[in-house]
Design a protein around this motif. Structure first.
Motif, PDB file in Angstrom:
ATOM      1  N   GLN A 137       0.898  -1.126  -0.044  1.00  0.00           N
ATOM      2  CA  GLN A 137      -0.059   0.152   0.084  1.00  0.00           C
ATOM      3  C   GLN A 137       0.996   1.226  -0.149  1.00  0.00           C
ATOM      4  O   GLN A 137       1.951   1.471   0.817  1.00  0.00           O
ATOM      5  N   ILE A 168       0.581   5.401   0.330  1.00  0.00           N
ATOM      6  CA  ILE A 168      -0.196   6.534   0.938  1.00  0.00           C
ATOM      7  C   ILE A 168       0.079   7.860   0.893  1.00  0.00           C
ATOM      8  O   ILE A 168       1.355   8.164   0.936  1.00  0.00           O
ATOM      9  N   THR A 182      -4.512   7.280  -2.709  1.00  0.00           N
ATOM     10  CA  THR A 182      -3.689   6.118  -2.302  1.00  0.00           C
ATOM     11  C   THR A 182      -3.251   5.335  -3.495  1.00  0.00           C
ATOM     12  O   THR A 182      -3.950   5.587  -4.610  1.00  0.00           O
TER      13      THR A 182
END
Ligand SMILES: [Cu+2]
Lengths: 713, 321
Positions: free
Chosen positions: B215, B217, B230
């Motif tokens: 991930q 961010i 994101t």
């Protein structure tokens, strides 16, 4: 107009328009109605009971440092409650708006707050908690306690003191009115460049934010000047630097920070104003602006501000531990050195708030090491409190519980602070909720110290103790809330959750967010317990009256004068013989001694100028926010005229005659002897109040007291 | 030797850190991204985290125990420890209470400085010291807009919006900037945060040998669309990566300077839209910085998310979805 404004503007009302009143907002509209009704009811009650004159004479125009302090604390508590409601709303949004499947109401895609509203709420939460809750609460305590602890009758500048209060009140009013007229800033409490520039924040929110900060900064700077002058110039005879109570030392170092750092904030904000009002380019991305200049300037103030609020809290803890350990503070001298060291290093560490800016490794290393240096004096303080308890006789009443809670939170905040000080770690958790959890741990140290102090000094100011049961109930509920909110927050930080998300994309975080929501509900119960505490204590106040030494084991000077403290503090300025004067007098059997004769004393007059200046400053802030130029000009001229008028008029003060004084003193002594059943306080007129007692054990060697006699034998 | 010591320290800490997590959710992956690094930079960050927590944890833990012990021993009325009402100084204790923090801060300062150089985003020795002369690092130019990420691959003259794909076991060097406001680039399991600022250029780097999806961010508040800003970071094997590059190069969409200006208008990426641009006008990154320095802005309409649902309908209606 020097800048292009989105939306309308007209000469009469500036940017104001009916559409700026959020009457269709399902949260604000009912709140507005409730606030108006509540205000009308309050005004009605004051009128009904005919209290307007009392309110005006005794409170609104007062220059008495204790009453001003009480009003500071009331403002602080009201704003603490407002900030708490903001916190509740933030937690609820984050517990709700998790994952793309979560529902949304009130125009929000997820949860119940749109990003724009969510941004305003956390920005207001931060600004309020730091500058309008923690700061006024601590300034309030410094106001009340410092003059009494050094044996002064009032502050060096009583009128300036009132002005500081009313400027702070004006700031509070300005941020509150932003709820109902227009909007507030969404750029976080510290603001980012260039998001606060007109292109990216076209509304009035940033202007509200900026002028609120300006007012509170001005008020706090004036307060700082006053407290410093008071400590330096107004000490009673014998109150040498080596005998200064530790809370006074803490206040001294804190206000040196305030005096030197708040102006930096005011300059930074003035430059923001130049950008937004005059179309300048100080902090814009282009045309020669430098956005990181703002961040530097802000934190050059922002970091010292952190120590401005933590040092008085440390001072409070240093007063409370000895009293309930029945021992002098361990290592007084090192404690003083540690306070000064913390204040000194606080100017050299601001860059740790933006290690991720991309400064080179030499810069980051230097600020990293400087930041860790703060850990040394702070660690010393913790050890000194621990060794104050060592060989003591500990009473775990509510004040002591709050102080111990503060100590443990400081350990957690210190551990996580030392992590954040290392850039390699900081890169991973900067802007994550780990940082949020860290600085809340530290701010909770302050909140815990404040509640400890409310309980500890309440009887000195009001003459009766707060209810122990409800104070302890509140402590345990509050601590449960703290654990439930901040333990999951630390865990989420290690999971990589970043701060200020109005929509949480990772559903794996939801269980933790729900636990935090539960925690905030528990906090809510502690707020109820606080209301119960006030209600029960005031109801039973006759049963809980105290004499001069409310705790029986108190140590510093404020405990030798009556409770409640008369408006002149000390009928006769006492002679200071020792570092812990109250304890020294008790140990030498002098606690019953009263002054042998009274003299006329000179007291300052009340003044309405301060509150009027506060009102005008509020008007100026509001007019600047909405760009109502004629009103800006009018209020500014009125402010300048009033300041000039007051400067020429001055205050001759008035004389309280020895006879009047004696009458009031006799009354206070009679009252005190009734409470103690004539046992504790047998007033004796004689030597020892205001004369040096060379016949008694000498006044404190370098370390602690020199008289080891145990009066409990 | 040092590597081995580091390794055992790391796995030991990980085991302890994992214990409560295993109790919570069995074996369903490790949600603690910071304790589960998948790249050299994040790995190094975790090492310093463990050193710091080890040193400070011992001090703080012992202090807490000391306080609790004093609280128990010296409680009034229990007569467990002797009361000494005047004891308030001891030279020996003073030396200890100053000495312990000074030594701890000294030791940690050494690690702090070492770590700062090791993962210096502009020249991370943790990556560069292993680099061989024939290594062919990947360069990525990161441009943050309100509120999307554009990853330009200048070596391939192509770009991808809102998805970052990188080959494993290859150093990656980023240059980063932003169009409108400031935010922060962060991939918790791969690399720590670096600010992206309009009109300025920052740098960062990463290297990972763990294939997978991580991930990314935008970790600093940048306005209404921040929470949806994101991106997934996929680390692929060398063959998968070259296949992916060919896939992007087959995309019918391309990006010119003018096209970028439209692309950079405020856009809330609620649908996590990923766009491949098979070609990008050369020098886009420097062009954007120049434009911003010359005063270009991408203003935000007033009250744009006062009604978020309504705004998104408008955004869709403008065919920008
Ligand atoms: Cu700081």
């Amino acid at each position: 107009m020097l800048v292009d404004l989105a939306g309308g503007w007209n000469p009469l009302v500036g940017r104001l328009a009916w559409s700026q009143i959020p009457y269709d907002n399902p949260i604000l509209a009912p709140l507005f109605v409730a606030v108006v009704l509540g205000a009308l009811m309050l005004l009605g009650l004051i009128t009904y009971y005919g209290k307007w004159t009392y309110l005006w004479r005794e409170w609104l125009t007062t220059v008495d440092h204790k009453k001003l302090g009480i009003m500071y604390i009331i403002i602080g508590l009201v704003m603490l409650f407002r900030g708490f409601i903001d916190g509740l709303m933030i937690r609820t949004q984050q517990a709700w708006a998790v994952g793309s499947q979560s529902s949304g109401v009130f125009g929000a895609l997820h949860g119940y707050l749109t990003p724009f509203h969510f941004g305003q709420i956390y920005s207001a939460h931060g600004l309020i908690m730091i500058l309008l809750a923690a700061t006024p609460l601590l300034v309030g305590f410094m106001n009340i306690i410092v003059p009494i602890q050094i044996g002064a009758r009032d502050m060096a500048y009583p009128y300036l003191n009132a002005l500081g209060l009313w400027l702070t009140a004006a700031a509070g009013a300005l941020i509150m009115i932003s709820l109902f007229i227009g909007d507030f800033a969404h750029n976080g409490w510290f603001g980012y460049a260039p998001i606060f520039e007109l292109q990216y924040s076209p509304g009035v929110g940033v202007d509200y934010w900026m002028w609120t900060l300006q007012l509170v900064a001005l008020g706090t700077t004036l307060g700082g000047i006053n407290i410093l002058s008071t400590i330096i110039k107004m000490r009673a005879p014998g109150m040498t630097w080596g005998r200064l109570p530790i809370f006074v030392w803490a206040s001294l170092s804190a206000n040196v920070i305030a005096l030197t750092s708040f102006p930096a904030l005011q300059v930074a904000l003035a430059l923001v104003a130049a950008d937004r009002y005059l179309g300048a380019h100080f902090f814009t991305a282009g045309l020669g602006g430098n956005l990181m200049l703002y961040t530097n300037l802000f934190w050059i103030w922002g970091h010292p501000e952190v120590y401005f609020v933590i040092l008085p809290a440390f001072g409070m803890m240093s007063e409370i531990f000895p009293t309930f350990s029945e021992k002098p503070l361990f290592g007084y001298v090192t404690m003083v050195l540690a306070s000064i060291a913390i204040a000194g290093v606080s100017w050299l560490v601001w860059l740790h708030h933006f290690f991720t800016m991309g400064a080179g490794p030499y810069v980051n290393s230097a600020f990293s090491v400087a930041t860790m240096l703060v850990g040394i004096p702070t660690g010393v303080k913790v050890f000194n409190w621990a060794f104050t308890m060592y060989r003591g006789r500990l009473t775990f009443n509510a004040a002591m519980l709050w102080a111990i809670g503060a100590l443990f939170l400081l350990l957690i905040g210190g551990l996580t602070g030392m992590m954040l000080a290392i850039p390699a770690i900081n890169y991973m958790v900067h802007n994550s909720v780990f940082v949020v959890a860290h600085f809340h741990s530290m701010l909770m140290v302050i909140v815990y110290a404040i509640f400890a102090s409310v309980i500890y000094w309440f009887p000195k100011v009001f003459g009766f103790k707060l209810d122990e049961f409800w104070a302890k109930t509140m402590f345990w509920l509050f601590s449960a809330g703290t654990a439930l909110v901040f333990v999951p927050m630390y865990m989420l930080g290690f999971m990589g959750m970043t701060r200020r998300l109005d929509y949480v994309f990772n559903t794996a975080w939801q269980p933790y967010l729900l636990v935090m929501e539960l925690g905030i509900v528990v906090y809510m119960f502690s707020v109820f317990a606080f209301f119960a505490l006030l209600y029960v204590s005031i109801r039973d106040h006759a049963k809980n009256r105290v004499g001069a030494d409310a705790w029986g084991t108190s140590r510093s000077l404020e405990w030798i004068t009556h409770s409640p403290v008369p408006f002149y503090n000390f009928a006769v300025v006492p002679q200071i013989n020792a570092r812990d004067e109250a304890a020294w007098r008790r140990e030498n059997g002098l606690e019953h001694i009263q002054p042998d004769h009274y003299d006329d004393i000179h007291m300052p007059n009340n003044t309405g100028v301060a509150i009027i200046l506060g009102g005008l400053s509020f008007t100026l802030g509001f007019a600047l926010t909405w760009r109502i130029w004629w009103l800006c000009l009018l209020s500014l001229i009125a402010i300048i005229a009033l300041v000039i008028y007051r400067s020429f008029k001055g205050d001759p003060g008035y004389i309280l005659t020895a006879a009047e004084l004696e009458k009031m003193e006799q009354e206070a002594i009679r009252r005190a002897s009734r409470i103690d059943g004539g046992h504790h306080l047998r007033p004796v007129r004689g030597d020892g109040w205001a004369q040096e007692r060379a016949d008694l054990p000498a006044a404190g060697t370098l370390y602690g007291l020199s008289s080891p006699m145990d009066h409990h034998k | 030797m040092q590597v081995k010591w580091r390794h055992s320290l790391k796995s030991g800490w990980r085991y302890i850190a994992l214990a409560p997590i295993l109790l919570l959710d069995g074996c369903a992956g490790n949600p603690y991204w910071i304790f589960n690094p998948k790249g050299l930079m994040a790995d190094s960050d975790l090492f310093y985290l463990m050193v710091d927590v080890a040193v400070m944890g011992v001090i703080v833990g012992l202090t807490a125990l000391l306080v609790v012990w004093f609280m128990w021993r010296y409680q009034k009325g229990k007569n467990r420890g002797a009361y000494d009402p005047s004891w308030s100084h001891s030279n020996a204790i003073e030396v200890v209470v100053w000495g312990i923090p000074i030594i701890a801060v000294g030791v940690l300062s050494w690690f702090a400085v070492k770590g700062t150089f090791e993962i210096n985003p502009y020249n991370p020795t943790v990556i560069t010291k292993h680099m061989k002369p024939d290594d062919d690092p990947v360069e990525v130019d990161v441009i943050a807009t309100d509120w999307q990420w554009l990853f330009v691959y200048p070596q391939y003259h192509m770009a991808v919006a809102n998805e970052l794909v990188l080959p494993a076991r290859t150093p990656v060097f980023f240059r980063l900037t932003s169009t409108a406001v400031t935010t922060t680039f962060f991939i918790p399991q791969l690399v720590g945060m670096i600010d992206v600022m309009p009109g300025m250029r920052t740098k960062n780097a990463l290297e990972s040998s763990h294939m997978g999806s991580y991930q990314g961010i935008a970790s600093d508040y940048a306005g209404a669309g921040t929470s949806w800003m994101t991106f997934k970071t996929n680390i692929l094997s060398a063959t998968d990566y070259s296949q992916w590059v060919r896939k992007v190069q087959r995309s019918p969409v391309s990006m010119s300077y003018a096209g970028f200006n439209r692309y950079a208008d405020p856009y809330i990426n609620v649908h996590h839209k990923v766009v491949y641009f098979s070609s990008v006008q050369d020098g886009l990154f420097d062009h954007v910085i120049d434009e911003v320095m010359n005063g270009k802005t991408w203003p935000i309409p007033p009250m744009m998310t006062e009604n978020m649902v309504g705004y998104l309908q408008q955004q869709d209606a403008e065919h920008r979805d």
